[in-house]
Design an enzyme around this catalytic site. Structure first.
Site, short mmCIF file in Angstrom:
data_model
loop_
_atom_site.label_atom_id
_atom_site.label_comp_id
_atom_site.label_asym_id
_atom_site.label_seq_id
_atom_site.Cartn_x
_atom_site.Cartn_y
_atom_site.Cartn_z
N LYS A 112 18.11 -13.63 -11.54
CA LYS A 112 17.38 -14.58 -10.81
C LYS A 112 16.03 -15.33 -11.28
O LYS A 112 15.86 -16.39 -10.92
CB LYS A 112 16.71 -13.67 -9.28
CG LYS A 112 18.05 -13.35 -8.48
CD LYS A 112 17.41 -12.64 -7.20
CE LYS A 112 16.30 -11.67 -7.56
NZ LYS A 112 16.71 -10.49 -7.91
N ARG B 85 13.41 -9.10 1.87
CA ARG B 85 14.12 -8.05 1.33
C ARG B 85 15.13 -7.16 2.31
O ARG B 85 16.00 -6.51 2.01
CB ARG B 85 13.25 -6.93 0.72
CG ARG B 85 12.84 -7.37 -0.69
CD ARG B 85 11.98 -6.37 -1.32
NE ARG B 85 11.23 -6.85 -2.30
CZ ARG B 85 11.26 -7.03 -3.62
NH1 ARG B 85 12.56 -6.60 -3.91
NH2 ARG B 85 10.63 -7.58 -4.61
N ARG C 115 19.87 -2.87 -22.99
CA ARG C 115 18.55 -3.55 -23.74
C ARG C 115 17.82 -2.77 -24.35
O ARG C 115 17.43 -1.60 -23.79
CB ARG C 115 17.46 -4.18 -22.75
CG ARG C 115 17.79 -5.54 -21.45
CD ARG C 115 17.03 -5.74 -20.63
NE ARG C 115 17.59 -6.48 -19.64
CZ ARG C 115 16.88 -6.72 -18.59
NH1 ARG C 115 15.86 -6.23 -18.07
NH2 ARG C 115 17.32 -7.88 -17.75
N ARG D 198 13.41 0.80 -22.36
CA ARG D 198 12.25 1.07 -21.40
C ARG D 198 12.83 1.93 -20.42
O ARG D 198 14.30 1.80 -19.82
CB ARG D 198 11.92 -0.43 -20.94
CG ARG D 198 11.23 -1.04 -21.80
CD ARG D 198 10.39 -2.46 -21.03
NE ARG D 198 11.26 -2.61 -19.65
CZ ARG D 198 11.33 -3.83 -19.07
NH1 ARG D 198 11.18 -4.80 -19.56
NH2 ARG D 198 11.89 -3.73 -17.83
N ARG E 42 18.32 1.45 -8.63
CA ARG E 42 17.80 0.16 -8.03
C ARG E 42 18.72 -0.69 -7.32
O ARG E 42 18.49 -0.93 -6.37
CB ARG E 42 17.32 -0.54 -9.41
CG ARG E 42 15.80 -0.15 -9.65
CD ARG E 42 15.33 -0.61 -10.85
NE ARG E 42 15.04 -2.05 -10.45
CZ ARG E 42 14.82 -3.16 -11.44
NH1 ARG E 42 15.04 -2.85 -13.00
NH2 ARG E 42 14.49 -4.40 -11.43
#
Length: 218
Positions: free
Chosen positions: A13, A88, A123, A156, A167
């Site tokens: 996004k 949200r 990542r 991370r 999440r």
């Protein structure tokens, strides 16, 4: 162009918001930025929000909607705005509707969850420089090492698979219902509701941007 950008964490996004805002000359508004600005400016709502945040509680929808109305009345929103990460929840969407906040489009960037998990959990980053890699899509020359310094790369905490899954679960429970909310409203009241569009968020960044801009012109 007044729009809401919806999509799961890791759907891209942020990247697309930048392109859309440039194209239409509109500001990108995130709840976090808005809260920080109001607190810094010391507005009555900002002071209210600060007291709530200092106590460790979540800022109420009433305060958030008040901030949104204040924010979109500012001169840089004359041509429109892009809401990123807001609303949200269904109550926030209802409150916006009740407050008469006009929207043109709700654009959903749809990426399968397994693709997001692969995208985010792969990542790796070099903390000192901020350089980022991906074990599959953009691997370093030597596995686990930064191309420039040869120092070890880290994953991370945010990008660990279990964190990403958590999440996505929160998104499914709280925010995903907004897709049905806006799609349903557009069907029921096409004249009053924003147009709902969904695009695929897989492929190259350029492809996704082209899809997004085409959807906003349809």
């Amino acid at each position: 162009m007044r729009l809401i950008l919806l999509g799961a964490p890791g759907a891209g996004k942020g990247t697309q918001a930048t392109f859309i805002c440039q194209k239409y000359g509109i500001p990108q508004i995130s709840t976090g930025d808005m809260l920080r600005a109001a607190v810094k400016a010391g507005t009555p709502l900002g002071l209210q929000a600060k007291a709530v945040m200092d106590s460790g509680a979540l800022v109420s929808d009433d305060i958030i909607i008040g901030l949104v109305k204040e924010r979109i009345a500012q001169s840089d929103c004359a041509n429109g705005f892009l809401f990123d990460g807001f609303p949200r929840t269904i109550p926030q969407a209802d409150a916006m509707k009740a407050a008469g906040v006009k929207l043109d489009y709700v654009l959903e960037i749809d990426v399968p969850f397994d693709a997001i998990i692969e995208r985010m959990s792969g990542r790796r980053s070099h903390p000192a420089s901020g350089r980022t890699y991906h074990v599959k899509f953009n691997p370093p020359k030597v596995a686990g090492k930064d191309d420039v310094t040869g120092e070890p790369l880290i994953q991370r905490d945010d990008d660990k698979e279990e964190t990403v899954k958590k999440r996505l679960e929160v998104y499914s429970a709280q925010t995903r219902p907004l897709v049905d909310y806006y799609a349903g409203w557009a069907k029921a009241e096409p004249a009053a509701a924003p147009k709902y569009r969904a695009i695929s968020g897989t492929g190259s960044v350029e492809d996704i941007t082209a899809r997004a801009l085409a959807a906003l012109a349809s």
